[in-house]
Design a protein around this motif. Structure first.
Motif, mmCIF file in Angstrom:
data_model
loop_
_atom_site.group_PDB
_atom_site.id
_atom_site.type_symbol
_atom_site.label_atom_id
_atom_site.label_comp_id
_atom_site.label_asym_id
_atom_site.label_seq_id
_atom_site.Cartn_x
_atom_site.Cartn_y
_atom_site.Cartn_z
ATOM 1 N N GLN A 84 39.396 44.132 46.708
ATOM 2 C CA GLN A 84 39.037 45.029 46.183
ATOM 3 C C GLN A 84 37.904 45.436 46.776
ATOM 4 N N ILE A 85 36.986 45.006 47.448
ATOM 5 C CA ILE A 85 35.623 44.969 47.339
ATOM 6 C C ILE A 85 35.089 46.553 48.499
ATOM 7 N N TYR A 94 36.107 32.582 44.347
ATOM 8 C CA TYR A 94 36.419 33.797 43.908
ATOM 9 C C TYR A 94 37.678 33.980 44.868
ATOM 10 N N SER A 153 28.824 44.460 39.575
ATOM 11 C CA SER A 153 31.025 43.868 40.287
ATOM 12 C C SER A 153 31.052 42.692 41.278
ATOM 13 N N THR A 174 44.117 31.144 36.107
ATOM 14 C CA THR A 174 43.738 32.311 36.314
ATOM 15 C C THR A 174 45.584 33.444 35.940
ATOM 16 N N ASP A 233 30.084 37.763 41.217
ATOM 17 C CA ASP A 233 30.813 36.372 41.568
ATOM 18 C C ASP A 233 31.278 35.694 42.192
ATOM 19 N N VAL A 234 30.973 37.002 43.585
ATOM 20 C CA VAL A 234 31.624 36.560 44.921
ATOM 21 C C VAL A 234 30.654 35.877 45.576
ATOM 22 N N SER A 236 42.230 37.493 46.818
ATOM 23 C CA SER A 236 42.933 39.232 46.591
ATOM 24 C C SER A 236 42.069 39.963 45.504
ATOM 25 N N LYS A 237 41.273 39.338 44.885
ATOM 26 C CA LYS A 237 39.883 40.535 44.525
ATOM 27 C C LYS A 237 39.164 40.299 45.605
ATOM 28 N N GLU A 238 39.103 39.917 46.327
ATOM 29 C CA GLU A 238 37.983 39.778 47.573
ATOM 30 C C GLU A 238 38.304 41.680 48.442
#
Length: 471
Positions: A139-140, A132, A71, A376, A74-75, A135-137
Motif C-alpha cells: 500500500q506504500i 512489517y 505513515s 494482528t 514502522d516500515v 500486505s501493508k508494504e
C-alpha cells in the motif's frame, strides 16, 4: 510498532567490550553518527548525549533526513550488523551501549574465533523491519520509501540471500537496469552499459560469476555470459520505451518489489547455522552443511548457503520447534524443527537439527512472529485456516491411510524450482507415533504436530528433555 521484542534476549553482562569506533566515554556534546542505508549510502547525524540516546530518538532524526512520511514510520528499523552477526534493535535499545557489548554478543551468539571477534566491528543500519507485513508494504506510495525497500531487496537478490529462478532474476535484473539507466536504451546502448557495469550489477553473483573448475571456465564462460547478457537484454526490451519518454520510477519500483514479494522469504531476518549432510556410506563420517535460516511473519526457511536454494520451507502451522542448550562440553546449541513427512509411503514426523549458537535467537524470533501474526490477524486467521484446511486434508487422505492420526495436512512437495523444499536431501530423524519407530527417538514428544486439534493454537513448542539419537 513494537514488533521488535524478540530481536535477541537481554544480556546481563556490563559494558566490558571496547569498540574502536565508539568513544570510550559519551559526553553531552554533539557527536557524529553514521547510519547506513542499503545502496552504499549513509545518513550523517550529529547527536547529543550519544551514550544514552535510544533507537526511538534516533529514528526521528533519520526519518527527517530521509523525508520518510509519518505513515511509513514502522516500515524500517535499526540494525547492528557485521559479517558475523545481524541484530534488529528494539525501540528502547541504546546503540552506543550495544556497540560496547558487541564482543560479548559475538562470544554468545557466534562460533567466531577470538581473533575475528577482536577485529569485528558493527555498523548501524536503517533497513526493513522484519515484523512489517508485506500486505501493508503493497500500500506504500511514497517513492523514497519504495526506493529504500528496492535497494535492500536488490542487495539480497544480488548476494543470493534471496534465492530465485532464472525467470525471476533475469526480470529483476532488467528492471534494475531500467531504474538506473532509464528505459530508452537501444540494443547497442544496452549491451555497452551491461558490459561496462558488468553482469554482477544486475544478476546474482553466483550466476554472473559462475562455478566450476578452470577448464570449464575457459571453455564455457564466454558463451554463458553471452547467453545471460542476451536474456537480460530481451527482458529489458519488454519494458523499454521509445527514446524521449520514460516509465514512471514508482511503477518500476513497485514491479521490482512485487516480484520479490512472490519469494516466500522476502523480508526475513537471517541467521547462520549448520545441518547434518546425509551419510553416503557406512564408513563415512557425518559432515555438516552451512545454511542460512530465514524467519519472517509467514514461516521458516532453511537455505543452502553455497548452492543458493531452499532446503526446507515451512509455514508456522506446519511445524513445531524448540531449541536446546549443550548438555556436555563440545555439544552444540540446536534449533529443532518438526514437520510432516513421509518415509517409504508411511506418514511420519520428521525432525531437523540446526546447529547454531543463534538457536536461542531463532526460537525467540519464531515465537514472537507467531504471536504477532496471531494478534494482528485474530479471527481472520482462523477463518482463513478453515478455508484452506479441506483441500489439504483431502490431499492427505488421497495419499494413503491416516495411520490413526486423524486428518493430516498435505505433504510437502518437491519441485525443480530453487524456491521449493528439497526434503529428500535433508538428514532428518523420522518417527511415527503409533508404536512403530522408523528410527530411534528418545523421548516421545508430548506435543506432536499430528495430534494438534483445529481449535488449538496452530503451533507448539517441541519439548526436548533428552538428547535425540539416530539409529
Amino acid at each position: 510498532m513494537e514488533g521488535d521484542d524478540c530481536s535477541f534476549p537481554p544480556d546481563s553482562s556490563d559494558d566490558h567490550s571496547q569498540r574502536g569506533s565508539v568513544a570510550s566515554s559519551a559526553t553531552l556534546s554533539p557527536q557524529d553518527v553514521l547510519v547506513y542505508i542499503c545502496g552504499d549510502s549513509a545518513v550523517h547525524l550529529s547527536v547529543e548525549g550519544l551514550g544514552s540516546v535510544s533507537v526511538q530518538e534516533l529514528s526521528r532524526s533519520v526519518r527527517d533526513a530521509l523525508h520518510i512520511p509519518e505513515s511509513a514510520q514502522d516500515v524500517f528499523a535499526f540494525w547492528l550488523c557485521s559479517p558475523l552477526l545481524e541484530l534488529q534493535l528494539k525501540a528502547r535499545h541504546q546503540p552506543y551501549k550495544l556497540c560496547r557489548q558487541w564482543q560479548d554478543l559475538l562470544y554468545r551468539f557466534t562460533e567466531a574465533s577470538e581473533e575475528d571477534i577482536s577485529q569485528d566491528e558493527p555498523c548501524l543500519q536503517y533497513r526493513r523491519n522484519v515484523f512489517y507485513p508485506k500486505s501493508k508494504e503493497l500500500q506504500i506510495d511514497d517513492e523514497g520509501v519504495l526506493r529504500l525497500l528496492y535497494e535492500e531487496a536488490r542487495g539480497n537478490i544480488l548476494s543470493g540471500r534471496y534465492p530465485c529462478d532464472p525467470e525471476h532474476w533475469t526480470g529483476l535484473g532488467a528492471l534494475s537496469l531500467a531504474l538506473h539507466e532509464g528505459t530508452g536504451l537501444d540494443g547497442q546502448q544496452c549491451s555497452t552499459t551491461i558490459r561496462k557495469k558488468k553482469l554482477s550489477s544486475f544478476l546474482p553473483a553466483h550466476v554472473a560469476m559462475g562455478s566450476g573448475g578452470l577448464l570449464s571456465t575457459l571453455r564455457g564462460k564466454s558463451s554463458r555470459l553471452t547467453g545471460l547478457e542476451h536474456n537480460l537484454m530481451e527482458e529489458y526490451r519488454k519494458i523499454s520505451t521509445p527514446a524521449g519518454s520514460s516509465a514512471e520510477p514508482t511503477q518500476l519500483l513497485r514491479q521490482y518489489l512485487n516480484t520479490c514479494h512472490a519469494l516466500p522469504y522476502y523480508g526475513c531476518g537471517f541467521f547462520f547455522g549448520e545441518i547434518d549432510k546425509p551419510v553416503q556410506g557406512i564408513l563415512q563420517r557425518v559432515k555438516r552443511k552451512a545454511v542460512n535460516v530465514g524467519i519472517c511473519l509467514e514461516g521458516v526457511y532453511v537455505m543452502d548457503a553455497k548452492e543458493k536454494h531452499v532446503l526446507l520451507g515451512l509455514h508456522f502451522n506446519e511445524l513445531s520447534w524448540d531449541h536446546s542448550y549443550p548438555e556436555e562440553q563440545g555439544d552444540s546449541h540446536i534449533l529443532w524443527l518438526e514437520f510432516d513427512g513421509d518415509e517409504d509411503g508411511t506418514p511420519v514426523n520428521k525432525l531437523l537439527k540446526i546447529y547454531s549458537k543463534q538457536a536461542e535467537l531463532m526460537s525467540g524470533f519464531i515465537e514472537f512472529c507467531v504471536e504477532l501474526k496471531s494478534a494482528t490477524e485474530g479471527g481472520a486467521a482462523a477463518e482463513m485456516d478453515g478455508e484452506v484446511s479441506p483441500p489439504q486434508q483431502t490431499a492427505g487422505q488421497d495419499g494413503g491411510n491416516k495411520n490413526g492420526r486423524g486428518e493430516r495436512r498435505g505433504m510437502l512437495r518437491r519441485q525443480s524450482s530453487v524456491v521449493c523444499s528439497r526434503v529428500h536431501s535433508l538428514n532428518t530423524i523420522s518417527y511415527v507415533d503409533n508404536g512403530k519407530e522408523i528410527k530411534r527417538l528418545k523421548p516421545k514428544r508430548a506435543a506432536s504436530f499430528f495430534t494438534r486439534q483445529a481449535s488449538a493454537p496452530t503451533y507448539s513448542a517441541v519439548q526436548v528433555t533428552e538428547s535425540l539419537e539416530q539409529g
